[in-house]
Design an enzyme around this catalytic site. Structure first.
Site, PDB file in Angstrom:
ATOM      1  CG  LEU A 266     -19.316   0.141   1.653  1.00 20.18           C
ATOM      2  CD1 LEU A 266     -19.018   1.572   2.090  1.00 20.18           C
ATOM      3  CD2 LEU A 266     -20.823  -0.069   1.541  1.00 20.18           C
TER       4      LEU A 266
ATOM      5  CE1 TYR B  23      -3.304  -2.759   0.190  1.00 21.13           C
ATOM      6  CE2 TYR B  23      -3.652  -2.280   2.505  1.00 21.13           C
ATOM      7  CZ  TYR B  23      -3.961  -3.002   1.372  1.00 21.13           C
ATOM      8  OH  TYR B  23      -4.933  -3.965   1.434  1.00 21.13           O
TER       9      TYR B  23
ATOM     10  CG  LEU C  71     -22.355  -2.402  -2.973  1.00 21.08           C
ATOM     11  CD1 LEU C  71     -21.907  -3.653  -2.223  1.00 21.08           C
ATOM     12  CD2 LEU C  71     -23.810  -2.527  -3.422  1.00 21.08           C
TER      13      LEU C  71
ATOM     14  N   GLY D  55     -23.373   3.997  -3.594  1.00 16.54           N
ATOM     15  CA  GLY D  55     -24.315   4.632  -4.502  1.00 16.54           C
ATOM     16  C   GLY D  55     -23.773   5.832  -5.241  1.00 16.54           C
ATOM     17  CE  LYS D  56     -17.362   6.497  -3.738  1.00 23.53           C
ATOM     18  NZ  LYS D  56     -16.388   6.926  -2.706  1.00 23.53           N
TER      19      LYS D  56
ATOM     20  CB  SER E 142     -13.858  -4.602  -1.440  1.00 22.13           C
ATOM     21  OG  SER E 142     -12.636  -4.039  -1.822  1.00 22.13           O
TER      22      SER E 142
ATOM     23  N   GLY F 261     -16.562   1.252  -3.036  1.00 18.66           N
ATOM     24  CA  GLY F 261     -17.394   2.448  -3.103  1.00 18.66           C
ATOM     25  C   GLY F 261     -18.604   2.323  -4.007  1.00 18.66           C
TER      26      GLY F 261
END
Length: 345
Positions: free
Chosen positions: A234, A53, A239, A241-242, A232, A237
């Site tokens: 989401l 990372y 999920l 909704g963005k 993950s 990201g």
């Protein structure tokens, strides 16, 4: 905050784990420390990072995330925290250790020492193999290809290397990541044969739209008495909704780095997200609450790994990851899953 003992260990971890992979790319060191302070205040004691990372990985930034965590960790009560990091698997990142990424005993020992120095600590609680040494379909690939076979250190050698790090007091336990059911079982079998400790956790992608852990991996986790660390949850990201309706919000991951997370942008994903968003509205929930609440409901979950690029996002996600969905909502999720079983597989 709820806590769970990871089977086979004395690690009692918060059911929400703080993810870190944006630190050093989308987040500054000050941002990282702010997130850490807030997370600890909320009861989080489990923090996950990796030598690779931040993401997207590159030679210039590699290792920054561990360093940012280390400058904070040096000022904390170490025994109150559970720190997890990972050794990069073979290939993919030829600039790590000058291309020395095959998981030999000397590479694992070198990687452990380098992570310890960056983290400014004497030991790592959970040390994970970031992706398998051997040929496997990974990161959105769906078919196994025997033509990609190549030589490399055996699972027995990797188990022995991890056991040596445990004996040296440099790591306490080890786990696997992006692994298959066969791989988990083979690691456990090799450890039994050698009389060494086996892996205690599996960190794989898991969400409403990425459900590979629900079948043979779920059986494996049950029979081997292991927990899933869900990354993950989401779907990078998706999920939140963005990105619905083709939106590309400024400074978000897929807007900045269009080649990232292609598995979460497969053809059926947007339809599934729309269906889950409609379900969330019917149940009086946000899509984030529905998505993180679902992951939290799974019997094999050890912790949901939550990362964010802003403190506002982190506040929302930590709260949502602790929501208990009712039976009716879970039943409705099953109905959507019949239409969209695993769109980001």
């Amino acid at each position: 905050m709820q806590y769970k003992n990871l089977p086979g260990t004395d690690l009692n971890v918060s059911r929400v784990c703080l993810g870190t992979m944006t630190w050093g790319e989308q987040n500054s060191e000050a941002d990282a420390h702010e997130q850490l302070g807030y997370a600890v205040e909320e009861g989080i004691n489990f923090i996950d990072t990796a030598e690779m990372y931040p993401v997207p990985p590159n030679e210039k930034t590699q290792g920054r995330t561990e360093m940012y965590l280390g400058t904070w960790l040096a000022k904390q009560r170490r025994d109150r925290l559970v720190i997890a990091t990972k050794v990069a698997g073979p290939g993919r990142r030829d600039w790590i250790r000058g291309g020395r990424t095959d998981l030999t005993a000397d590479v694992i020992a070198d990687a452990v020492d380098t992570s310890l120095a960056r983290l400014q600590t004497d030991y790592i609680d959970l040390y994970q193999i970031h992706w398998p040494q051997r040929n496997v379909p990974n990161f959105g690939a769906t078919e196994f290809d025997p033509a990609k076979e190549k030589a490399g250190p055996s699972i027995h050698e990797q188990v022995a290397a991890m056991a040596a790090m445990i004996k040296a007091g440099k790591i306490r336990y080890y786990g696997l990541s992006n692994e298959t059911a066969w791989g988990v079982c083979e690691f456990r079998r090799a450890a039994d044969e050698l009389g060494f400790p086996g892996p205690v956790t599996l960190q794989n992608s898991y969400s409403l739209i990425s459900r590979n852990a629900d079948n043979d991996l779920a059986e494996t986790l049950f029979r081997e008495d292991m927990s899933l660390l869900a990354y993950s949850p989401l779907a990078a990201g998706i999920l939140s909704g963005k990105y619905m309706g083709g939106a590309k919000p400024a400074a978000t991951r897929f807007t900045l780095f269009d080649s990232l997370g292609l598995r979460f942008r497969k053809p059926m994903v947007s339809e599934a997200v729309d269906a889950y968003a409609a379900l969330a509205r019917r149940r009086g929930l946000t899509l984030v609450q529905l998505a993180l609440g679902y992951v939290a409901s799974r019997w094999f979950l050890g912790a949901s790994i939550i990362g964010a690029t802003s403190l506002v996002q982190l506040e929302e996600d930590i709260a949502a990851a602790q929501i208990a969905l009712d039976a009716e909502t879970l039943d409705e999720i099953k109905q959507v899953q019949l239409r969209y079983p695993n769109p980001a597989a």
